[in-house]
Structure formats: C-alpha cells, structure tokens
Design a protein around this motif. Structure first.
Motif, PDB file in Angstrom:
ATOM      1  N   THR A 145      18.950 -57.454 -87.632  1.00 11.39           N
ATOM      2  CA  THR A 145      20.050 -57.359 -86.682  1.00 11.39           C
ATOM      3  C   THR A 145      21.061 -56.338 -87.201  1.00 11.39           C
ATOM      4  OG1 THR A 145      21.217 -59.175 -87.778  1.00 11.39           O
ATOM      5  CG2 THR A 145      19.781 -59.744 -85.931  1.00 11.39           C
ATOM      6  N   LYS A 146      21.852 -55.789 -86.313  1.00  7.56           N
ATOM      7  CA  LYS A 146      22.759 -54.688 -86.669  1.00  7.56           C
ATOM      8  C   LYS A 146      24.231 -55.088 -86.673  1.00  7.56           C
ATOM      9  CE  LYS A 146      19.608 -51.218 -84.685  1.00  7.56           C
ATOM     10  NZ  LYS A 146      19.263 -50.536 -85.941  1.00  7.56           N
ATOM     11  N   ASN A 147      24.601 -56.005 -85.782  1.00 11.00           N
ATOM     12  CA  ASN A 147      26.025 -56.333 -85.636  1.00 11.00           C
ATOM     13  C   ASN A 147      26.221 -57.840 -85.466  1.00 11.00           C
ATOM     14  OD1 ASN A 147      27.365 -53.547 -85.362  1.00 11.00           O
ATOM     15  ND2 ASN A 147      25.707 -53.440 -83.860  1.00 11.00           N
ATOM     16  N   THR A 148      25.727 -58.597 -86.434  1.00  9.72           N
ATOM     17  CA  THR A 148      25.795 -60.052 -86.322  1.00  9.72           C
ATOM     18  C   THR A 148      26.412 -60.666 -87.573  1.00  9.72           C
ATOM     19  OG1 THR A 148      23.919 -60.257 -84.810  1.00  9.72           O
ATOM     20  CG2 THR A 148      24.390 -62.149 -86.192  1.00  9.72           C
ATOM     21  N   HIS A 149      27.306 -61.623 -87.358  1.00  6.27           N
ATOM     22  CA  HIS A 149      27.831 -62.424 -88.460  1.00  6.27           C
ATOM     23  C   HIS A 149      28.156 -63.805 -87.901  1.00  6.27           C
ATOM     24  CE1 HIS A 149      30.715 -64.099 -91.383  1.00  6.27           C
ATOM     25  NE2 HIS A 149      29.958 -63.457 -92.255  1.00  6.27           N
ATOM     26  N   PHE A 150      27.537 -64.838 -88.480  1.00  6.13           N
ATOM     27  CA  PHE A 150      27.745 -66.207 -88.023  1.00  6.13           C
ATOM     28  C   PHE A 150      28.672 -66.947 -88.979  1.00  6.13           C
ATOM     29  CE2 PHE A 150      23.372 -65.438 -86.242  1.00  6.13           C
ATOM     30  CZ  PHE A 150      23.745 -65.468 -84.908  1.00  6.13           C
ATOM     31  N   ASN A 151      29.550 -67.757 -88.402  1.00  6.15           N
ATOM     32  CA  ASN A 151      30.461 -68.569 -89.213  1.00  6.15           C
ATOM     33  C   ASN A 151      30.280 -70.064 -88.966  1.00  6.15           C
ATOM     34  OD1 ASN A 151      31.797 -66.893 -90.954  1.00  6.15           O
ATOM     35  ND2 ASN A 151      33.828 -67.243 -90.092  1.00  6.15           N
ATOM     36  N   ASN A 152      29.506 -70.420 -87.947  1.00  2.52           N
ATOM     37  CA  ASN A 152      29.266 -71.833 -87.653  1.00  2.52           C
ATOM     38  C   ASN A 152      27.936 -71.970 -86.913  1.00  2.52           C
ATOM     39  OD1 ASN A 152      29.740 -71.761 -84.664  1.00  2.52           O
ATOM     40  ND2 ASN A 152      31.793 -71.108 -85.302  1.00  2.52           N
ATOM     41  N   PRO A 153      27.413 -73.207 -86.800  1.00  2.24           N
ATOM     42  CA  PRO A 153      26.089 -73.397 -86.200  1.00  2.24           C
ATOM     43  C   PRO A 153      26.069 -73.565 -84.690  1.00  2.24           C
ATOM     44  CG  PRO A 153      26.836 -75.467 -87.104  1.00  2.24           C
ATOM     45  CD  PRO A 153      27.904 -74.467 -87.413  1.00  2.24           C
ATOM     46  N   ASN A 154      27.265 -73.607 -84.064  1.00  2.00           N
ATOM     47  CA  ASN A 154      27.290 -73.918 -82.631  1.00  2.00           C
ATOM     48  C   ASN A 154      27.944 -72.863 -81.741  1.00  2.00           C
ATOM     49  OD1 ASN A 154      29.978 -74.479 -83.387  1.00  2.00           O
ATOM     50  ND2 ASN A 154      29.499 -76.653 -83.663  1.00  2.00           N
ATOM     51  N   GLY A 155      28.644 -71.907 -82.309  1.00  2.68           N
ATOM     52  CA  GLY A 155      29.232 -70.840 -81.496  1.00  2.68           C
ATOM     53  C   GLY A 155      30.640 -71.103 -81.014  1.00  2.68           C
ATOM     54  N   LEU A 156      31.279 -72.168 -81.537  1.00  2.00           N
ATOM     55  CA  LEU A 156      32.679 -72.407 -81.171  1.00  2.00           C
ATOM     56  C   LEU A 156      33.539 -71.226 -81.636  1.00  2.00           C
ATOM     57  CD1 LEU A 156      32.993 -76.223 -81.902  1.00  2.00           C
ATOM     58  CD2 LEU A 156      33.094 -75.096 -79.675  1.00  2.00           C
ATOM     59  N   PRO A 157      34.627 -70.937 -80.930  1.00  2.00           N
ATOM     60  CA  PRO A 157      35.394 -69.703 -81.169  1.00  2.00           C
ATOM     61  C   PRO A 157      35.782 -69.470 -82.621  1.00  2.00           C
ATOM     62  CG  PRO A 157      36.175 -70.802 -79.201  1.00  2.00           C
ATOM     63  CD  PRO A 157      35.197 -71.728 -79.831  1.00  2.00           C
ATOM     64  N   ASP A 158      35.524 -68.254 -83.084  1.00  2.00           N
ATOM     65  CA  ASP A 158      35.859 -67.817 -84.434  1.00  2.00           C
ATOM     66  C   ASP A 158      35.788 -66.297 -84.405  1.00  2.00           C
ATOM     67  OD1 ASP A 158      35.635 -66.924 -87.156  1.00  2.00           O
ATOM     68  OD2 ASP A 158      35.102 -68.961 -87.748  1.00  2.00           O
ATOM     69  N   GLU A 159      36.860 -65.622 -84.790  1.00  2.00           N
ATOM     70  CA  GLU A 159      36.886 -64.168 -84.670  1.00  2.00           C
ATOM     71  C   GLU A 159      35.873 -63.487 -85.591  1.00  2.00           C
ATOM     72  OE1 GLU A 159      40.624 -63.285 -87.756  1.00  2.00           O
ATOM     73  OE2 GLU A 159      40.835 -62.901 -85.591  1.00  2.00           O
ATOM     74  N   ASN A 160      35.400 -64.197 -86.612  1.00  2.00           N
ATOM     75  CA  ASN A 160      34.384 -63.639 -87.506  1.00  2.00           C
ATOM     76  C   ASN A 160      32.978 -64.137 -87.175  1.00  2.00           C
ATOM     77  OD1 ASN A 160      36.051 -62.004 -89.193  1.00  2.00           O
ATOM     78  ND2 ASN A 160      36.828 -63.888 -90.137  1.00  2.00           N
ATOM     79  N   HIS A 161      32.819 -64.654 -85.967  1.00  2.00           N
ATOM     80  CA  HIS A 161      31.525 -65.135 -85.492  1.00  2.00           C
ATOM     81  C   HIS A 161      31.144 -64.272 -84.284  1.00  2.00           C
ATOM     82  CE1 HIS A 161      28.490 -68.422 -85.007  1.00  2.00           C
ATOM     83  NE2 HIS A 161      28.510 -67.998 -83.757  1.00  2.00           N
ATOM     84  N   TYR A 162      30.230 -63.349 -84.503  1.00  2.00           N
ATOM     85  CA  TYR A 162      29.907 -62.388 -83.431  1.00  2.00           C
ATOM     86  C   TYR A 162      28.463 -61.928 -83.545  1.00  2.00           C
ATOM     87  CZ  TYR A 162      30.974 -59.282 -87.369  1.00  2.00           C
ATOM     88  OH  TYR A 162      30.997 -58.685 -88.610  1.00  2.00           O
ATOM     89  N   THR A 163      27.985 -61.315 -82.485  1.00  2.00           N
ATOM     90  CA  THR A 163      26.646 -60.732 -82.453  1.00  2.00           C
ATOM     91  C   THR A 163      26.640 -59.660 -81.370  1.00  2.00           C
ATOM     92  OG1 THR A 163      24.280 -61.240 -82.338  1.00  2.00           O
ATOM     93  CG2 THR A 163      25.711 -62.447 -80.840  1.00  2.00           C
ATOM     94  N   SER A 164      25.460 -59.268 -80.915  1.00  2.00           N
ATOM     95  CA  SER A 164      25.324 -58.283 -79.835  1.00  2.00           C
ATOM     96  C   SER A 164      24.145 -58.700 -78.971  1.00  2.00           C
ATOM     97  CB  SER A 164      25.075 -56.884 -80.407  1.00  2.00           C
ATOM     98  OG  SER A 164      23.800 -56.815 -81.031  1.00  2.00           O
ATOM     99  N   SER A 165      24.047 -58.126 -77.794  1.00  2.00           N
ATOM    100  CA  SER A 165      22.923 -58.470 -76.916  1.00  2.00           C
ATOM    101  C   SER A 165      21.597 -58.059 -77.561  1.00  2.00           C
ATOM    102  CB  SER A 165      23.089 -57.828 -75.537  1.00  2.00           C
ATOM    103  OG  SER A 165      23.260 -56.425 -75.628  1.00  2.00           O
ATOM    104  N   TYR A 166      21.594 -56.929 -78.252  1.00  2.00           N
ATOM    105  CA  TYR A 166      20.376 -56.479 -78.936  1.00  2.00           C
ATOM    106  C   TYR A 166      19.967 -57.479 -80.022  1.00  2.00           C
ATOM    107  CZ  TYR A 166      17.362 -53.723 -82.022  1.00  2.00           C
ATOM    108  OH  TYR A 166      16.322 -53.297 -82.824  1.00  2.00           O
ATOM    109  N   ASP A 167      20.916 -57.877 -80.846  1.00  2.00           N
ATOM    110  CA  ASP A 167      20.622 -58.804 -81.937  1.00  2.00           C
ATOM    111  C   ASP A 167      20.149 -60.158 -81.413  1.00  2.00           C
ATOM    112  OD1 ASP A 167      21.408 -56.758 -83.539  1.00  2.00           O
ATOM    113  OD2 ASP A 167      23.198 -57.734 -84.340  1.00  2.00           O
ATOM    114  N   LEU A 168      20.780 -60.647 -80.340  1.00  2.00           N
ATOM    115  CA  LEU A 168      20.380 -61.929 -79.762  1.00  2.00           C
ATOM    116  C   LEU A 168      18.953 -61.868 -79.220  1.00  2.00           C
ATOM    117  CD1 LEU A 168      23.367 -63.544 -77.815  1.00  2.00           C
ATOM    118  CD2 LEU A 168      22.000 -64.558 -79.637  1.00  2.00           C
ATOM    119  N   ALA A 169      18.579 -60.721 -78.666  1.00  6.48           N
ATOM    120  CA  ALA A 169      17.206 -60.562 -78.167  1.00  6.48           C
ATOM    121  C   ALA A 169      16.211 -60.647 -79.321  1.00  6.48           C
ATOM    122  CB  ALA A 169      17.058 -59.241 -77.421  1.00  6.48           C
ATOM    123  N   LEU A 170      16.554 -60.053 -80.464  1.00  6.96           N
ATOM    124  CA  LEU A 170      15.679 -60.132 -81.644  1.00  6.96           C
ATOM    125  C   LEU A 170      15.529 -61.581 -82.111  1.00  6.96           C
ATOM    126  CD1 LEU A 170      16.820 -57.134 -83.902  1.00  6.96           C
ATOM    127  CD2 LEU A 170      14.928 -57.204 -82.277  1.00  6.96           C
TER     128      LEU A 170
END
Length: 421
Positions: A145-170
C-alpha cells in the motif's frame, strides 16, 4: 416504403451509436475518491484520486478481518473478561463475561460492522488495540500500500488513521482470497445465540444494502430510472460511515466468472451505491477477461532418459489472466516455455521445472512458474544417470582441452626449433 425502411435503419444506427458511446463513456461518480480494479490481475480500469489520503471509516474492518483469518482458528472461544466501556458507533453490545467463537466475532465485524467485536478481536490477537494497529500497518506494508496508516481496528475517527481507494482495493483483493471471508461478506444478516448476559437471540441485518435493499428508501435513480439498491451481481464487501469520512463502500461484483472490485470513498447517502454500481457496470460493459494460462491443464512434456517414467509432464503453478477492452485484439499475446537447465532427477510432483513467458506485441509482460505434474524417478535407485553423464562429459571436455593445449604447445616448440635451424 423505401423511405420508411431508410428511416428505421437510420434510427437503429443512431441508437446503436448512442448506446455504444454511452457504454464506453468514462463513469462519473460523486465520491471524492474511487477506483475500479480487476480482482485477478489488479489492473485498474477506472480511477479518481486513487492515491489521495482518505478516512476509511468501517471499511478498515476488512484489514481486521484479514488479520483474524491469518492469525486465528475460527473455532477458538474468546471470553471477554474485561469491561469494553462505551466504544461508540455500530455494536452488538458485548457485555463482560460473554464468550463467542472467533467466527461469531468475525461475522459481527463484517455483517453488523460491530466496533466492539473489532476491539475484542484486536485484543485477542495482539493483546491490545495499539499492538494490533502495528500488525495492521505491517500487513499494509506487505501488501505494498502507498498511503495507509491504521491507528485502530474499527475505523472510528482518528486523524492519523487513513488510507486510499487504491490501498483499500489491494487489501480487499487479499481478503477475498479466503473462502470464509467471501461467504461472510455476502450474508444478509447475523444471528447471535442467547448468552447468560443476553437471554435472547440477537439478530442484525447487514449494513450493505446491495445485498437486500428493495423499495422505499432503498432505491436510487440510475440511468433515468428508479431501481432497487439490491444488485444481484454484488457479493460483498464492506460499508463505512463517519461524519468526517462520509459514506464509504468497498464492493465485489462478479459476472460470468469475471470479478471486479470497486471502492468509493466520501460519497453521500445512497449515492454511494449509485457510484459503486456505475463503476461495476462500466467494467462489465466495457472489459472482458481472457484466460491465457490454465493451471489445471498440462502445458507440455519433455523426454528424460534413464528414468522410469521416461517423460516429464509439467503445468503452470497458477492461472494467468489478462483483462482487455472487449474490442481489443489478443492475437498478439504469445507464450514461450523455458525449462530449467539442467533438470536433475529425482523430480517430485510440484517441483519447479521452468517458466512460461507471456509476451504481447513482442514485449514480455509476465511469466508463470512451471511445476512437475508427476514424480520422475531414476531407473538406478534414484541415481541421476544424466547428471553423471554430464559430469563425465564435462570432465572429458576438460581433458580434451588440456590435450589440445599440450599438443598446440608441442607444435609451437617444434616450429620454433625449425626456425632456429
């Protein structure tokens, strides 16, 4: 009469031209970021801001599910011996003291989009959500992945928790390799049996309206008509929503064995379903998949002396498919078999024996490993006679080379002595 026929023909030609141009037209989606990817090859068929950092909301849970499948026995029983507190958002309302199998928690995670199930799975696998986030990021890196950083397992709001449509497809492509994942994400509801803390069954409908949405508020305006959101070509995958991320949806669609994955991020309301269907239909209408190498078919054979079987049969280790526009010519796709040299006996079924090279327009585009279809054994107690002959031949060549050098030196000395006389 001729004028009527000419008029009908003209209308038909204009209509055909309109339909063709409409089918070929690049789709327009409301979502801020979107991608359409072929499942088998990873080829991108449509993209809009595909590498832009976006908030994924609950589509994060695809990664949580993937790690659960990789690290857990689904029959394991997990007892929640701690108070989860108020996690917020979608939940199955887990209480301290309850016990569930990993599979039940996985189903709650993907079908109900349960934030509390995500936390329980993260704690079970890594001991804490913080440690689990490290595992998520490690896996994301492995998937390139190119632009992904996870901070939690569920996706609740966190400014350092992000990804991209490309990365999610992978990530979705990887998760869809698991049969159990595929089976769960196309389920319309989950039923959780009663526990001591909850003396009644808990039944939840899937958050994905593609699987069940009909009539009333479950319709969209699509190509000039009002249609149900439910779409039989779709068999998953995951919804997401937060106030910041807005509507997010990762979808899998399959038609005649051709599977596509779409990702739409930051859309609105039911428009996220319209966006996703627009992408999937664009792919199915304009592209097709060709099987170039079939792993179940014997590709070729080679005679091998001094073996019981007398012949090596081989096939591809995996399928190789290519996706093209429906009107593209594939006659320019060629294959070339390159066997390993030398082939050493014994050869076991599944051993690597070479590769098949695929080229298009005389340019190599990929290669697939070749493996033995059956065992090949020596006729002399598994002694590789061919290897011995190769060694003897190599030694003979060295001896002949030495003799040639000695003979040449002798001739040279003789010639020099003659010159002196």
């Amino acid at each position: 009469m001729k004028k009527i026929i000419s008029l009908v023909l003209a209308i038909f030609l204009i209509s055909s031209s309109f339909i063709t141009s409409f089918a070929n037209e690049k789709p327009s989606v409301l979502g801020e970021s979107a991608i359409l990817m072929d499942y088998d090859t990873g080829k991108i068929l449509y993209g809009k801001n595909i590498h832009k950092k976006m908030y994924p909301a609950s589509t994060t849970k695809i990664m949580t599910a993937l790690l659960t499948l990789e690290n857990c026995d689904l029959n394991e029983v997990v007892t929640i011996d701690y108070d989860l507190g108020n996690i917020g958002g979608s939940s199955i309302y887990i209480k301290q003291g309850e016990s569930f199998t990993v599979e039940t928690l996985l189903r709650a995670l993907l079908i109900k989009s349960a934030n509390d199930a995500a936390v329980v799975l993260a704690n079970h696998i890594s001991g804490s959500t913080e440690e689990f986030a490290k595992l998520m990021n490690k896996k994301a890196k492995e998937l390139k992945t190119k632009n992904t950083h996870f901070n939690n397992p569920n996706g609740l709001p966190d400014e350092n928790h992000y990804t991209s449509s490309y990365d999610l497809a992978l990530i979705a492509r990887e998760a869809m390799k698991y049969d159990r994942f595929r089976e769960i994400v196309k389920s319309k509801y989950i039923k959780i049996a009663a526990t001591e803390q909850y003396p009644y069954d808990r039944v939840f409908k899937s958050t994905n309206k593609f699987l069940w949405g009909v009539r009333g508020g479950n319709t969209i305006e699509y190509k000039g008509s009002i249609v149900d959101i439910k779409y039989d070509l779709v068999d998953g995958i995951k919804t997401g929503y937060t106030d910041v991320a807005r509507k997010c949806l990762v979808s899998s669609g399959q038609k005649d064995g051709f599977r596509l994955i779409s990702v739409v991020l930051k859309s609105e309301g039911n428009e996220v379903y319209k966006d996703s269907r627009t992408l999937l239909d664009y792919g199915f209408d304009n592209y097709t998949e060709h099987n170039i190498i079939n792993k179940d078919a014997e590709i070729g054979s080679k005679k091998i002396s001094f073996t019981k079987e007398k012949i090596l049969k081989y096939k591809a280790e995996e399928n190789f498919n290519i996706v093209t526009k429906k009107d593209d010519n594939i006659d320019n796709i060629k294959t070339k078999i390159i066997l390993k040299e030398p082939l050493e006996i014994p050869i076991k079924k599944g051993d690597y024996v070479g590769k098949v090279q695929i080229s298009r327009n005389n340019k190599v585009i990929s290669s697939v490993k070749l493996v033995a279809s059956e065992d090949v054994n020596s006729i002399f107690f598994n002694v590789d006679i061919n290897k011995i002959l190769r060694i003897l031949w190599f030694g003979l060549k060295i001896i002949l080379s030495i003799l040639f050098v000695v003979f040449s030196i002798m001739l040279l000395i003789r010639f020099i002595n003659k010159r002196k006389k």
